[in-house]
Design a protein around this motif. Sequence first.
Motif, PDB file in Angstrom:
ATOM      1  N   LEU A  63     -12.334  19.153  -3.032  1.00 25.73           N
ATOM      2  CA  LEU A  63     -11.142  19.273  -2.198  1.00 25.73           C
ATOM      3  C   LEU A  63     -10.330  17.984  -2.232  1.00 25.73           C
ATOM      4  O   LEU A  63     -10.708  17.004  -2.876  1.00 25.73           O
ATOM      5  CB  LEU A  63     -11.550  19.578  -0.761  1.00 25.73           C
ATOM      6  CG  LEU A  63     -12.167  20.949  -0.501  1.00 25.73           C
ATOM      7  CD1 LEU A  63     -12.663  21.026   0.940  1.00 25.73           C
ATOM      8  CD2 LEU A  63     -11.168  22.055  -0.782  1.00 25.73           C
ATOM      9  N   GLY A  64      -9.240  17.983  -1.496  1.00 22.91           N
ATOM     10  CA  GLY A  64      -8.414  16.794  -1.354  1.00 22.91           C
ATOM     11  C   GLY A  64      -7.099  16.939  -2.094  1.00 22.91           C
ATOM     12  O   GLY A  64      -7.058  17.399  -3.239  1.00 22.91           O
ATOM     13  N   TYR A  65      -6.017  16.541  -1.436  1.00 17.25           N
ATOM     14  CA  TYR A  65      -4.678  16.633  -2.040  1.00 17.25           C
ATOM     15  C   TYR A  65      -3.974  15.281  -2.003  1.00 17.25           C
ATOM     16  O   TYR A  65      -3.499  14.803  -3.020  1.00 17.25           O
ATOM     17  CB  TYR A  65      -3.881  17.746  -1.349  1.00 17.25           C
ATOM     18  CG  TYR A  65      -4.607  19.062  -1.490  1.00 17.25           C
ATOM     19  CD1 TYR A  65      -4.588  19.749  -2.693  1.00 17.25           C
ATOM     20  CD2 TYR A  65      -5.415  19.552  -0.465  1.00 17.25           C
ATOM     21  CE1 TYR A  65      -5.321  20.913  -2.877  1.00 17.25           C
ATOM     22  CE2 TYR A  65      -6.151  20.719  -0.632  1.00 17.25           C
ATOM     23  CZ  TYR A  65      -6.097  21.390  -1.838  1.00 17.25           C
ATOM     24  OH  TYR A  65      -6.847  22.535  -2.000  1.00 17.25           O
ATOM     25  N   ASP A  66      -3.920  14.641  -0.855  1.00 18.39           N
ATOM     26  CA  ASP A  66      -3.292  13.320  -0.769  1.00 18.39           C
ATOM     27  C   ASP A  66      -4.154  12.256  -1.431  1.00 18.39           C
ATOM     28  O   ASP A  66      -5.375  12.221  -1.233  1.00 18.39           O
ATOM     29  CB  ASP A  66      -3.098  12.918   0.694  1.00 18.39           C
ATOM     30  CG  ASP A  66      -1.838  13.497   1.301  1.00 18.39           C
ATOM     31  OD1 ASP A  66      -0.859  13.716   0.562  1.00 18.39           O
ATOM     32  OD2 ASP A  66      -1.831  13.711   2.527  1.00 18.39           O
ATOM     33  N   ALA A  67      -3.508  11.368  -2.194  1.00 18.80           N
ATOM     34  CA  ALA A  67      -4.239  10.253  -2.798  1.00 18.80           C
ATOM     35  C   ALA A  67      -3.285   9.123  -3.117  1.00 18.80           C
ATOM     36  O   ALA A  67      -2.073   9.320  -3.294  1.00 18.80           O
ATOM     37  CB  ALA A  67      -4.950  10.691  -4.080  1.00 18.80           C
ATOM     38  N   VAL A  87       0.281   4.441  -7.699  1.00 18.89           N
ATOM     39  CA  VAL A  87       0.967   5.707  -7.437  1.00 18.89           C
ATOM     40  C   VAL A  87       0.429   6.358  -6.169  1.00 18.89           C
ATOM     41  O   VAL A  87      -0.645   6.007  -5.670  1.00 18.89           O
ATOM     42  CB  VAL A  87       0.796   6.670  -8.632  1.00 18.89           C
ATOM     43  CG1 VAL A  87       1.478   6.118  -9.885  1.00 18.89           C
ATOM     44  CG2 VAL A  87      -0.684   6.955  -8.908  1.00 18.89           C
ATOM     45  N   PHE A  88       1.206   7.310  -5.653  1.00 21.22           N
ATOM     46  CA  PHE A  88       0.736   8.163  -4.555  1.00 21.22           C
ATOM     47  C   PHE A  88       1.286   9.565  -4.773  1.00 21.22           C
ATOM     48  O   PHE A  88       2.341   9.745  -5.366  1.00 21.22           O
ATOM     49  CB  PHE A  88       1.059   7.577  -3.183  1.00 21.22           C
ATOM     50  CG  PHE A  88       2.499   7.611  -2.733  1.00 21.22           C
ATOM     51  CD1 PHE A  88       2.796   7.767  -1.376  1.00 21.22           C
ATOM     52  CD2 PHE A  88       3.573   7.468  -3.607  1.00 21.22           C
ATOM     53  CE1 PHE A  88       4.111   7.775  -0.914  1.00 21.22           C
ATOM     54  CE2 PHE A  88       4.884   7.468  -3.148  1.00 21.22           C
ATOM     55  CZ  PHE A  88       5.148   7.635  -1.797  1.00 21.22           C
ATOM     56  N   TYR A  89       0.564  10.582  -4.284  1.00 22.43           N
ATOM     57  CA  TYR A  89       0.940  11.961  -4.593  1.00 22.43           C
ATOM     58  C   TYR A  89       0.111  12.918  -3.757  1.00 22.43           C
ATOM     59  O   TYR A  89      -0.844  12.506  -3.084  1.00 22.43           O
ATOM     60  CB  TYR A  89       0.750  12.255  -6.084  1.00 22.43           C
ATOM     61  CG  TYR A  89      -0.653  12.028  -6.578  1.00 22.43           C
ATOM     62  CD1 TYR A  89      -1.592  13.059  -6.581  1.00 22.43           C
ATOM     63  CD2 TYR A  89      -1.065  10.772  -7.035  1.00 22.43           C
ATOM     64  CE1 TYR A  89      -2.886  12.852  -7.022  1.00 22.43           C
ATOM     65  CE2 TYR A  89      -2.364  10.559  -7.483  1.00 22.43           C
ATOM     66  CZ  TYR A  89      -3.270  11.602  -7.473  1.00 22.43           C
ATOM     67  OH  TYR A  89      -4.555  11.378  -7.892  1.00 22.43           O
ATOM     68  N   ALA A  90       0.457  14.222  -3.856  1.00 20.92           N
ATOM     69  CA  ALA A  90      -0.234  15.230  -3.054  1.00 20.92           C
ATOM     70  C   ALA A  90      -0.968  16.276  -3.882  1.00 20.92           C
ATOM     71  O   ALA A  90      -1.449  17.261  -3.328  1.00 20.92           O
ATOM     72  CB  ALA A  90       0.750  15.921  -2.106  1.00 20.92           C
ATOM     73  N   GLY A  91      -1.052  16.122  -5.185  1.00 20.96           N
ATOM     74  CA  GLY A  91      -1.862  17.019  -5.989  1.00 20.96           C
ATOM     75  C   GLY A  91      -1.337  18.439  -6.035  1.00 20.96           C
ATOM     76  O   GLY A  91      -0.198  18.725  -5.687  1.00 20.96           O
ATOM     77  N   ALA A  92      -2.195  19.350  -6.489  1.00 18.70           N
ATOM     78  CA  ALA A  92      -1.791  20.746  -6.680  1.00 18.70           C
ATOM     79  C   ALA A  92      -2.953  21.671  -6.376  1.00 18.70           C
ATOM     80  O   ALA A  92      -4.112  21.339  -6.631  1.00 18.70           O
ATOM     81  CB  ALA A  92      -1.319  20.961  -8.120  1.00 18.70           C
ATOM     82  N   LEU A  93      -2.648  22.854  -5.823  1.00 20.24           N
ATOM     83  CA  LEU A  93      -3.663  23.885  -5.684  1.00 20.24           C
ATOM     84  C   LEU A  93      -4.035  24.372  -7.081  1.00 20.24           C
ATOM     85  O   LEU A  93      -3.215  24.365  -8.002  1.00 20.24           O
ATOM     86  CB  LEU A  93      -3.121  25.051  -4.856  1.00 20.24           C
ATOM     87  CG  LEU A  93      -2.915  24.800  -3.368  1.00 20.24           C
ATOM     88  CD1 LEU A  93      -2.275  26.016  -2.723  1.00 20.24           C
ATOM     89  CD2 LEU A  93      -4.226  24.468  -2.667  1.00 20.24           C
TER      90      LEU A  93
END
Length: 338
Positions: A63-67, A87-93
């Motif tokens: 799991l996890g989206y924010d990084a 970098v920073f981002y929210a990933g993808a399902l």
Amino acid sequence: MRAVGFHKPLPIEDDQSLLDLTLPDPVPGPRDLLVRVRAVSVNPVDTKVRMRANPPDGQPQVLGYDAAGLVEAVGPEVTRFKVGDAVFYAGALGRPGTNAELHLVDERIVGAKPAALSFAEAAAMPLTAITAWEALFDRLDIRKPVPGAAPALLIVGGAGGVGSIATQLARQLTDLTVIATASRPETAEWSRTLGAHHVIDHTKPLAAEVAALGLGAPGFVFSTTHTDRHLPEIGKLIAPQGRFALIDDPAALDVLPFKQKSVSTHWEFMFTRSMFATADMGAQGDLLDAVSRLVEAGTLTTTVAERFGAISAANLRRAHALIESGRAKGKIVLEGWA
């Protein structure tokens, strides 16, 4: 690499609900960044996926989206970033999550980490910033007035992760009066600190609470939580031709009461662009770069409220439990590896 994941959906009280794992290092595709994850934050979507997903037998789901982290390697078609970039981002399902030492993400949905923030502070921002920005400016179009309505925005759940960013964006980038809802002294104060002009109690009828402010009927309502519970009151308080947006998952959504007022309804889901590889998928990377610039300028601030230590199954179980309790404010972050 180290990672945290699960094999089957279990209550968060179960020690098997999230597990410390060792998995193979991933290899970047053509437009992927391979990011060495330094910090993550936890969102309600993490808990929802954990409770609903059924990974194939023997295949754990991470799991996890924010990084936030450092680019370790890039795919052959990457143009926006290079090895060593922060970098920073929210990933993808649909892809493995960020609760891993090494994570793959399409460069188009990645932003340059604000230099003014630590990795943990930066990790708190992407998913909520994208959600709030898209809801306010792409869906509700809050810069376009509603004729005759009070120039005001009501944010239901103002102290949550998304509400915390939405409050700042509306206060700093528009002239709207920002009304947030909260039910506890600490969450009400949190919303005021972030810029809410008024805080009302969402355990009371919202229409009367808004009317008591003497502002008139607001043109915009953004509901981040318990929409089904509040919808009848929203129908009463919103201005004719107003615009309404939501992000949660009500079991049912009866918007028929909106008909006489011609209230438009907008659903915001920040994974839409990456899920469908839309033509404007790169808008999310641009959006995060804009957020980074606003942070550097002092216009926006991180919404970290809790620091739960290193990234581990035990600490992530604590974070999921707090979110599921409904008593979280702002964002929960974890940094480094045990």
